[in-house]
Write a protein that holds these residues in place. Structure first.
Motif, mmCIF file in Angstrom:
data_model
loop_
_atom_site.group_PDB
_atom_site.id
_atom_site.type_symbol
_atom_site.label_atom_id
_atom_site.label_comp_id
_atom_site.label_asym_id
_atom_site.label_seq_id
_atom_site.Cartn_x
_atom_site.Cartn_y
_atom_site.Cartn_z
ATOM 1 N N LEU A 1 32.314 38.880 44.507
ATOM 2 C CA LEU A 1 30.969 39.573 44.654
ATOM 3 C C LEU A 1 31.787 40.129 45.782
ATOM 4 N N MET A 2 33.004 39.920 46.769
ATOM 5 C CA MET A 2 33.643 41.113 47.581
ATOM 6 C C MET A 2 35.007 41.562 46.160
ATOM 7 N N ALA A 3 35.109 41.355 45.321
ATOM 8 C CA ALA A 3 36.798 41.530 44.977
ATOM 9 C C ALA A 3 36.960 43.139 44.700
ATOM 10 N N ALA A 4 35.746 43.837 44.822
ATOM 11 C CA ALA A 4 36.288 45.167 44.888
ATOM 12 C C ALA A 4 36.451 45.566 46.687
ATOM 13 N N GLY A 5 35.711 44.660 47.761
ATOM 14 C CA GLY A 5 35.767 45.901 48.723
ATOM 15 C C GLY A 5 35.096 46.444 48.949
ATOM 16 N N THR A 6 35.511 47.119 49.539
ATOM 17 C CA THR A 6 34.454 48.886 49.725
ATOM 18 C C THR A 6 35.277 50.337 48.845
ATOM 19 N N TYR A 7 36.120 50.005 47.887
ATOM 20 C CA TYR A 7 36.857 50.889 47.185
ATOM 21 C C TYR A 7 36.107 50.931 45.219
ATOM 22 N N ALA A 8 36.006 52.084 45.384
ATOM 23 C CA ALA A 8 34.741 52.501 44.514
ATOM 24 C C ALA A 8 35.841 52.879 42.819
ATOM 25 N N VAL A 9 35.523 51.546 42.450
ATOM 26 C CA VAL A 9 36.267 51.407 41.881
ATOM 27 C C VAL A 9 35.744 51.273 40.130
ATOM 28 N N PRO A 10 35.789 52.177 38.839
ATOM 29 C CA PRO A 10 34.919 52.592 38.560
ATOM 30 C C PRO A 10 34.019 50.568 37.545
ATOM 31 N N VAL A 11 35.990 50.126 36.993
ATOM 32 C CA VAL A 11 35.262 49.207 35.934
ATOM 33 C C VAL A 11 36.030 48.074 37.162
ATOM 34 N N VAL A 12 34.726 47.069 36.797
ATOM 35 C CA VAL A 12 35.484 46.207 38.216
ATOM 36 C C VAL A 12 35.376 45.277 37.477
ATOM 37 N N THR A 13 35.702 43.470 36.918
ATOM 38 C CA THR A 13 35.913 42.098 36.430
ATOM 39 C C THR A 13 36.904 41.370 36.968
ATOM 40 N N SER A 14 35.893 40.468 36.586
ATOM 41 C CA SER A 14 36.181 38.930 37.333
ATOM 42 C C SER A 14 36.422 37.381 36.477
ATOM 43 N N ARG A 15 36.755 36.693 36.782
ATOM 44 C CA ARG A 15 36.781 35.162 35.667
ATOM 45 C C ARG A 15 36.844 34.646 37.109
ATOM 46 N N ALA A 16 36.685 33.519 36.718
ATOM 47 C CA ALA A 16 36.604 32.073 37.937
ATOM 48 C C ALA A 16 36.870 30.826 36.883
ATOM 49 N N ARG A 17 38.160 30.117 37.057
ATOM 50 C CA ARG A 17 37.759 28.699 36.892
ATOM 51 C C ARG A 17 38.034 28.052 37.497
ATOM 52 N N VAL A 18 37.226 27.248 38.212
ATOM 53 C CA VAL A 18 36.980 26.061 38.829
ATOM 54 C C VAL A 18 38.307 24.320 38.609
ATOM 55 N N VAL A 19 39.065 24.350 39.111
ATOM 56 C CA VAL A 19 39.497 22.954 38.675
ATOM 57 C C VAL A 19 39.962 21.769 39.643
ATOM 58 N N VAL A 20 39.826 20.094 39.982
ATOM 59 C CA VAL A 20 39.585 19.055 40.328
ATOM 60 C C VAL A 20 41.363 19.001 40.292
#
Length: 365
Positions: free
Chosen positions: A330-349
């Motif tokens: 949710l906070m990946a881009a911070g306060t910056y105006a970046v036209p395209v922001v993508t993200s992926r997350a994987r959680v492991v034990v």
């Protein structure tokens, strides 16, 4: 200071800061008269099968009221967060998955006798390979939950402002003059509150009363209701002064939740206060994310595309740490105006202490 920068008068500070506070370990209450003290025996290995637990010598030690092992408990294991099948037993039964995992508990009077008796309890471990790096855990060469078949707890991804869906390819960077990638480790940290975890429980007229150093009395109350199958009115949680929590005391820990069962078994109130060593090895840790950042743009410094790939270490049992990447994204881009922001997350034990929230959860990551 308030968010407006104005001074806020604090009403809760003078008493605890001038010696008038009452913390759970110092509690004096008639309902706790005759309490025994719980000492947890914890795993000394990161990953192993439990071949046998010999309690004979510990049970014969002076001051010991009872010794309980995992097979004695009739409580259902705690479901894993984001993957309910990765369940955590209150006391390890067949396998230990991190150094510090509770294997048994000694009830004694006084508390010091329990420490001596715990050293006489013998656990026969059959060591297994351990995985402690979250990126390595993705390969599933060493699987913590064989019945589940993978270390992957959950995965999710999306593109900010462009609908949901995994990144899939490098299309957002196709027209960029410059593309840079960098790996960043947001290292695991111990929350280390000034006051470690502490709880005391008593059954009073059929009602479970629990005092606990927690930030979230309502969350602990709900967990106790679920654990014991009681009505909400049959459980009362009292929070004395708390010497720091920072998110790591957001609810009840397995050690807190099992005390009611122990009190019912021995017919006496039970108290528990962890040592600093227990706090550092067994209380939930924070952070523990590995990032790969990809940034694309023009040579004049204009950023046109940004992708964040997250691998979250949930520790041995997925708790609140399993959903931290959701906040990070949710906070990946911070306060910056970046036209395209993508993200992926994987959680492991991994074979490490479980991870949960720590102050600022999601923002530092």
């Amino acid at each position: 200071m308030s968010i407006l920068g104005t001074r806020v008068a604090r009403s809760e500070d003078p008493r605890p800061l001038t010696g008038g506070g009452e913390y759970t370990a110092d509690l004096r209450d008639a309902r706790l008269d005759g309490a025994v003290h719980a000492t947890f025996v914890r795993s000394t290995v990161a990953h192993a099968r439990i071949a046998d637990v010999d309690v004979g010598e510990a049970r014969a030690m002076p001051g010991v009221v009872d010794v309980v092992v995992g097979r004695d408990l009739d409580l259902r294991p705690l479901p894993g967060m984001a993957n309910r099948d990765m369940r955590r037993p209150f006391l390890a039964v067949d396998r230990v998955r991190f150094v510090g995992e509770p294997v048994a508990v000694v009830l004694s009077e006084p508390a010091e006798q329990g420490v001596d008796a715990a050293e006489r309890l013998v656990v026969d471990y059959e060591p297994l390979p351990a995985v402690v790096d979250p990126v390595d855990a993705l390969g599933d060469d060493t699987v913590l939950f064989p019945d589940v078949g993978t270390n992957l707890v959950a995965q999710f991804g999306g593109r900010s402002g462009h609908g949901e869906g995994d990144r899939g390819d490098d299309e957002p960077f196709a027209g960029c003059e410059v593309v840079v990638r960098h790996r960043i480790l947001n290292q695991r940290v111990a929350a280390c509150p000034i006051e470690g975890r502490s709880s005391a429980v008593a059954w009073v007229d059929g009602r479970l009363v629990q005092w606990c150093s927690t930030q979230n009395a309502h969350g602990l109350h709900e967990a106790l209701v679920r654990t014991y199958g009681l009505d909400a009115a049959e459980v009362r949680v009292i929070t004395p002064d708390v010497g720091g929590g920072f998110g790591a005391k957001i609810g009840g820990h397995p050690e807190d939740l099992v005390l009611g069962w122990l009190a019912r078994r021995c017919g006496r109130p039970v108290r528990w206060t962890e040592t600093r060593t227990e706090n550092m090895t067994s209380m939930v840790h924070g952070r523990a994310q590995a990032h790969e950042v990809t940034i694309g743009g023009r040579r004049d410094g204009t950023i046109e595309a940004y992708h964040l790939d997250i691998v979250q270490d949930a520790g041995a049992y997925p708790a609140m740490g399993a959903v931290l990447p959701y906040l990070t994204r949710l906070m990946a881009a911070g306060t910056y105006a970046v036209p395209v922001v993508t993200s992926r997350a994987r959680v492991v034990v991994t074979n490490t202490t479980p991870v949960a929230s720590f102050r600022g959860a999601g923002r530092p990551e």
